[in-house]
Design a protein around this motif. Structure first.
Motif, PDB file in Angstrom:
ATOM      1  N   ASP A   1       0.464  -1.199   0.258  1.00 35.07           N
ATOM      2  CA  ASP A   1      -0.110  -0.268  -0.163  1.00 35.07           C
ATOM      3  C   ASP A   1       0.678   0.896   0.196  1.00 35.07           C
ATOM      4  O   ASP A   1       0.231   1.985  -0.532  1.00 35.07           O
ATOM      5  CB  ASP A   1      -0.297   0.197   1.445  1.00 35.07           C
ATOM      6  CG  ASP A   1      -1.874  -0.958   1.083  1.00 35.07           C
ATOM      7  OD1 ASP A   1      -2.157  -1.553   0.133  1.00 35.07           O
ATOM      8  OD2 ASP A   1      -2.535  -1.503   2.074  1.00 35.07           O
TER       9      ASP A   1
ATOM     10  N   GLY B   1       2.657   1.695  -3.356  1.00 34.69           N
ATOM     11  CA  GLY B   1       1.684   2.288  -4.008  1.00 34.69           C
ATOM     12  C   GLY B   1       1.322   3.758  -3.814  1.00 34.69           C
ATOM     13  O   GLY B   1       1.060   4.766  -4.684  1.00 34.69           O
ATOM     14  N   GLU B   2       1.809   4.430  -2.824  1.00 31.86           N
ATOM     15  CA  GLU B   2       1.327   5.645  -2.723  1.00 31.86           C
ATOM     16  C   GLU B   2       2.511   6.482  -3.158  1.00 31.86           C
ATOM     17  O   GLU B   2       2.916   7.982  -3.238  1.00 31.86           O
ATOM     18  CB  GLU B   2       1.250   5.630  -1.353  1.00 31.86           C
ATOM     19  CG  GLU B   2       0.037   5.291  -0.056  1.00 31.86           C
ATOM     20  CD  GLU B   2      -1.239   6.519  -0.278  1.00 31.86           C
ATOM     21  OE1 GLU B   2      -0.749   7.786  -0.638  1.00 31.86           O
ATOM     22  OE2 GLU B   2      -2.141   6.515   0.376  1.00 31.86           O
TER      23      GLU B   2
ATOM     24  N   THR C   1       4.597   0.637  -6.901  1.00 32.92           N
ATOM     25  CA  THR C   1       4.313  -0.917  -7.036  1.00 32.92           C
ATOM     26  C   THR C   1       4.940  -1.627  -7.437  1.00 32.92           C
ATOM     27  O   THR C   1       5.317  -2.731  -7.856  1.00 32.92           O
ATOM     28  CB  THR C   1       3.006  -1.004  -7.414  1.00 32.92           C
ATOM     29  OG1 THR C   1       2.131   0.003  -6.154  1.00 32.92           O
ATOM     30  CG2 THR C   1       2.043  -2.298  -7.240  1.00 32.92           C
TER      31      THR C   1
END
Length: 253
Positions: A134, A137-138, A142
């Motif tokens: 996660d 991804g921020e 990713t």
């Protein structure tokens, strides 16, 4: 009492006063910026605030607990997490594994669990892996999760380090030059994450040379010169101080 505080802190190196009698505090939910000329003591301040170096005098207090002279590991256990101006990543590990180091802060290791891998251990590992992904991804990383860190560009490595810091779920986050090697667009992308963390109660102490970014992001600014605080307040007030204004003009883009 909540807050990360340096109280009349000093640090000498072979008779040189890198920091002399500085006091500052970072409250939960605030971004405090530190600006000043090269050699003014900014990095020494963040090293003191994170336990990387011990003070020659004064105290470091985290949420009412005196951590003066404690190890950086003890500071991390108290919720003080930092990034470094010079990247400190595990070169032989993947991007994901580097961020996993962050999400495992505060998780008690178990050699037996790692060896036998019972269902509870595997569930926790999956949960931590999802949390690490996660945060990648921020930061837009990713697609690089399986890549070795050593194969990345400097800017990409900077984002991995920031993902690891955010993933550690800090109470107080210390960022030493987060924009170093990162293009302005990427640095602006970090702004939303920082403000989101502040909204969740995280206090942030940041040293950054992009003064426009400091002005936009920081709630309060300290100006340091020759190891002492010479001004405090809004960016405009601090930037106008005679000890700082020539430096800011010299570094303006």
């Amino acid at each position: 009492m909540k807050g990360l505080s340096l109280l009349s802190i000093s640090r000498d190196f072979v008779g040189v006063h890198a920091v002399a009698g500085v006091s500052l505090s970072v409250d939960p939910g605030e971004v405090l910026g530190v600006i000043g000329p090269n050699g003014s003591g900014k990095t020494t301040l963040v090293n003191l605030a994170s336990g990387a170096v011990a003070p020659s005098a004064g105290k470091v207090v985290v949420d009412g607990v005196d951590l003066t002279g404690a190890s950086s590991t003890r500071f991390a256990s108290a919720g003080v997490v930092r990034s470094y101006q010079g990247l400190r990543l595990f070169e032989g590990l993947s991007v994901l594994d580097n961020v996993m180091v962050g999400v495992q802060r505060g998780v008690r290791p178990s050699l037996i669990g790692a060896w036998t891998r019972p269902p509870g251990f595997r569930r926790r590992e999956r949960r931590l892996r999802v949390a690490a992904m996660d945060w990648l991804g921020e930061l837009g990383m990713t697609g690089f999760a399986a890549h070795p860190v050593g194969a990345l560009s400097h800017g990409q490595r900077r984002r991995v380090e920031l993902a690891r810091a955010f993933a550690a779920d800090p109470a107080y986050l210390i960022l030493d030059e987060p924009g170093a090697g990162v293009d302005p667009h990427q640095l602006e992308g970090m702004t939303g994450i920082i403000r989101e963390r502040c909204g969740a109660g995280v206090g942030v102490l940041v040293v950054e040379h992009d003064h426009g970014w400091v002005e936009r992001v920081c709630d309060r600014v300290l100006g340091v010169a020759d190891g002492v605080v010479v001004a405090e307040g809004s960016f405009a007030v601090v930037a106008a101080h005679p000890a700082l204004a020539p430096h800011l003009r010299a570094t303006a883009p």
